[in-house]
Enzyme design. Structure first.
Site, PDB file in Angstrom:
ATOM      1  N   GLY A  15      23.565  -2.479  64.131  1.00 48.65           N
ATOM      2  CA  GLY A  15      24.943  -2.549  63.651  1.00 48.65           C
ATOM      3  C   GLY A  15      25.843  -3.492  64.423  1.00 48.65           C
ATOM      4  O   GLY A  15      27.059  -3.334  64.421  1.00 48.65           O
ATOM      5  N   ILE A  89      19.672  -3.057  46.578  1.00 45.69           N
ATOM      6  CA  ILE A  89      20.835  -2.439  45.934  1.00 45.69           C
ATOM      7  C   ILE A  89      20.464  -2.114  44.487  1.00 45.69           C
ATOM      8  O   ILE A  89      19.907  -2.954  43.774  1.00 45.69           O
ATOM      9  CB  ILE A  89      22.042  -3.403  46.003  1.00 45.69           C
ATOM     10  CG1 ILE A  89      22.454  -3.611  47.468  1.00 45.69           C
ATOM     11  CG2 ILE A  89      23.215  -2.923  45.175  1.00 45.69           C
ATOM     12  CD1 ILE A  89      22.900  -2.360  48.198  1.00 45.69           C
ATOM     13  N   ASN A 103      26.222  -9.855  51.315  1.00 43.70           N
ATOM     14  CA  ASN A 103      25.116  -9.688  52.264  1.00 43.70           C
ATOM     15  C   ASN A 103      25.105 -10.861  53.232  1.00 43.70           C
ATOM     16  O   ASN A 103      25.548 -11.950  52.906  1.00 43.70           O
ATOM     17  CB  ASN A 103      23.778  -9.647  51.505  1.00 43.70           C
ATOM     18  CG  ASN A 103      22.599  -9.399  52.427  1.00 43.70           C
ATOM     19  OD1 ASN A 103      22.685  -8.577  53.348  1.00 43.70           O
ATOM     20  ND2 ASN A 103      21.500 -10.101  52.200  1.00 43.70           N
ATOM     21  N   HIS A 105      22.304 -12.980  55.587  1.00 40.07           N
ATOM     22  CA  HIS A 105      20.865 -13.171  55.806  1.00 40.07           C
ATOM     23  C   HIS A 105      20.683 -14.138  56.973  1.00 40.07           C
ATOM     24  O   HIS A 105      21.369 -15.161  57.046  1.00 40.07           O
ATOM     25  CB  HIS A 105      20.214 -13.718  54.533  1.00 40.07           C
ATOM     26  CG  HIS A 105      18.731 -13.803  54.657  1.00 40.07           C
ATOM     27  ND1 HIS A 105      17.903 -12.710  54.471  1.00 40.07           N
ATOM     28  CD2 HIS A 105      17.923 -14.832  55.021  1.00 40.07           C
ATOM     29  CE1 HIS A 105      16.657 -13.073  54.695  1.00 40.07           C
ATOM     30  NE2 HIS A 105      16.643 -14.355  55.027  1.00 40.07           N
ATOM     31  N   ASP A 146      18.170 -11.786  47.987  1.00 36.50           N
ATOM     32  CA  ASP A 146      18.618 -13.038  48.635  1.00 36.50           C
ATOM     33  C   ASP A 146      18.885 -14.188  47.664  1.00 36.50           C
ATOM     34  O   ASP A 146      18.752 -15.362  48.028  1.00 36.50           O
ATOM     35  CB  ASP A 146      17.585 -13.499  49.694  1.00 36.50           C
ATOM     36  CG  ASP A 146      17.355 -12.443  50.752  1.00 36.50           C
ATOM     37  OD1 ASP A 146      18.291 -11.680  51.052  1.00 36.50           O
ATOM     38  OD2 ASP A 146      16.236 -12.376  51.284  1.00 36.50           O
ATOM     39  N   GLU A 175      26.403 -15.111  63.343  1.00 33.34           N
ATOM     40  CA  GLU A 175      26.763 -14.126  62.315  1.00 33.34           C
ATOM     41  C   GLU A 175      28.060 -13.411  62.685  1.00 33.34           C
ATOM     42  O   GLU A 175      28.956 -13.238  61.844  1.00 33.34           O
ATOM     43  CB  GLU A 175      25.640 -13.092  62.154  1.00 33.34           C
ATOM     44  CG  GLU A 175      24.375 -13.681  61.577  1.00 33.34           C
ATOM     45  CD  GLU A 175      23.309 -12.641  61.272  1.00 33.34           C
ATOM     46  OE1 GLU A 175      22.590 -12.822  60.283  1.00 33.34           O
ATOM     47  OE2 GLU A 175      23.182 -11.657  62.029  1.00 33.34           O
TER      48      GLU A 175
HETATM   49  C1  GAR Z   1      21.128  -9.421  61.135  1.00 33.04           C
HETATM   50  O1  GAR Z   1      20.603 -10.567  61.766  1.00 33.04           O
HETATM   51  C2  GAR Z   1      21.146  -9.621  59.633  1.00 33.04           C
HETATM   52  O2  GAR Z   1      21.364 -10.937  59.228  1.00 33.04           O
HETATM   53  C3  GAR Z   1      19.739  -9.193  59.269  1.00 33.04           C
HETATM   54  O3  GAR Z   1      19.507  -8.054  60.062  1.00 33.04           O
HETATM   55  C4  GAR Z   1      20.198  -8.219  61.318  1.00 33.04           C
HETATM   56  C5  GAR Z   1      20.958  -6.936  61.593  1.00 33.04           C
HETATM   57  O4  GAR Z   1      21.453  -6.928  62.888  1.00 33.04           O
HETATM   58  N1  GAR Z   1      19.650  -8.913  57.867  1.00 33.04           N
HETATM   59  C6  GAR Z   1      18.563  -9.214  57.156  1.00 33.04           C
HETATM   60  O5  GAR Z   1      17.555  -9.677  57.656  1.00 33.04           O
HETATM   61  C7  GAR Z   1      18.686  -8.918  55.674  1.00 33.04           C
HETATM   62  N2  GAR Z   1      17.595  -9.501  54.945  1.00 33.04           N
HETATM   63  P1  GAR Z   1      22.609  -5.912  63.292  1.00 33.04           P
HETATM   64  O6  GAR Z   1      22.164  -4.520  62.861  1.00 33.04           O
HETATM   65  O7  GAR Z   1      22.696  -6.026  64.790  1.00 33.04           O
HETATM   66  O8  GAR Z   1      23.866  -6.347  62.586  1.00 33.04           O
END
Ligand code: GAR
Length: 194
Positions: A15, A89, A103, A105, A146, A175
């Site tokens: 998270g 979803i 979302n 990615h 995606d 991110e």
């Molecule tokens: C993030 O890097 C996000 O982009 C990825 O999971 C990670 C979650 O990190 N999502 C995907 O790969 C979706 N296909 P977090 O729980 O520390 O935010």
């Protein structure tokens, strides 16, 4: 008095993106994080939400749609933010929130996307392909993994000394910076869901 937009965050893991979003909107009068939902028991995101005094629940995957729709019925939800949410979803949610789910990615889609491509698997695939750059993609969610409309991408360089772990931590930093800002801009032009 402005009517703030109410967001729900869905997250499956640590998270850190959810936290960056909660932090960014903490003092906002325009955006409220109404609830955090996770499909994973003991997910790190639960403690992160508690720090901000935001309601957070672990909800078994099969019950997430009903839970979310009951929140929406009680108090309109304007948008759903996926922050490391690793489940597809449902069509049912997409009908109620047709262009209202975002979302993030951890690659430059369409590269390294699709089913099974998440978190460290993406960074390992990027490393194995000897890419010299990678990045992030923020997109609207549709029925295909995606594949929804891309709102924003940001890139970063990869050096030969990077491994999947160092790529992953650079991607997360990118991110955390971009996701809250893109959400903020996107929300300002978003019409309420049906
Ligand atoms: C993030 O890097 C996000 O982009 C990825 O999971 C990670 C979650 O990190 N999502 C995907 O790969 C979706 N296909 P977090 O729980 O520390 O935010």
């Amino acid at each position: 008095m402005r009517d703030p937009k109410r967001l729900i965050i869905l997250a499956s893991g640590s998270g850190s993106n959810a936290e960056a979003i909660m932090q960014y909107f903490q003092q906002s009068e325009d955006v409220i994080i109404g609830h955090v939902i996770t499909n994973k028991k003991n997910a790190g995101v639960l403690a992160r939400a508690a720090k901000f005094g935001i309601n957070a629940d672990h909800v078994p995957p099969k019950e997430i749609d009903d839970f979310l729709l009951s929140l929406h019925k009680a108090n309109r939800v304007d948008a759903i933010i996926l922050a490391g949410f690793l489940r597809k979803i449902s069509q049912r949610l997409l009908m109620v929130f047709p262009h209202h789910i975002l979302n993030i990615h951890p690659s430059l889609l369409p590269k390294f996307g699709g089913k099974g491509m998440y978190g460290k698997h993406v960074h390992q695939a990027v490393k194995d392909a000897q890419e010299t750059q990678t990045g992030i993609t923020i997109h609207v969610v549709n029925a295909e993994y995606d594949k929804g409309k891309i709102l924003h991408q940001a890139t970063l360089a990869i050096s030969s000394s990077d491994d999947s772990e160092s790529i992953g931590s650079k991607v997360l930093k990118l991110e955390h910076f971009h996701y809250p800002r893109v959400i903020s801009q996107w929300l300002s032009g978003l019409k309420p869901p049906v």
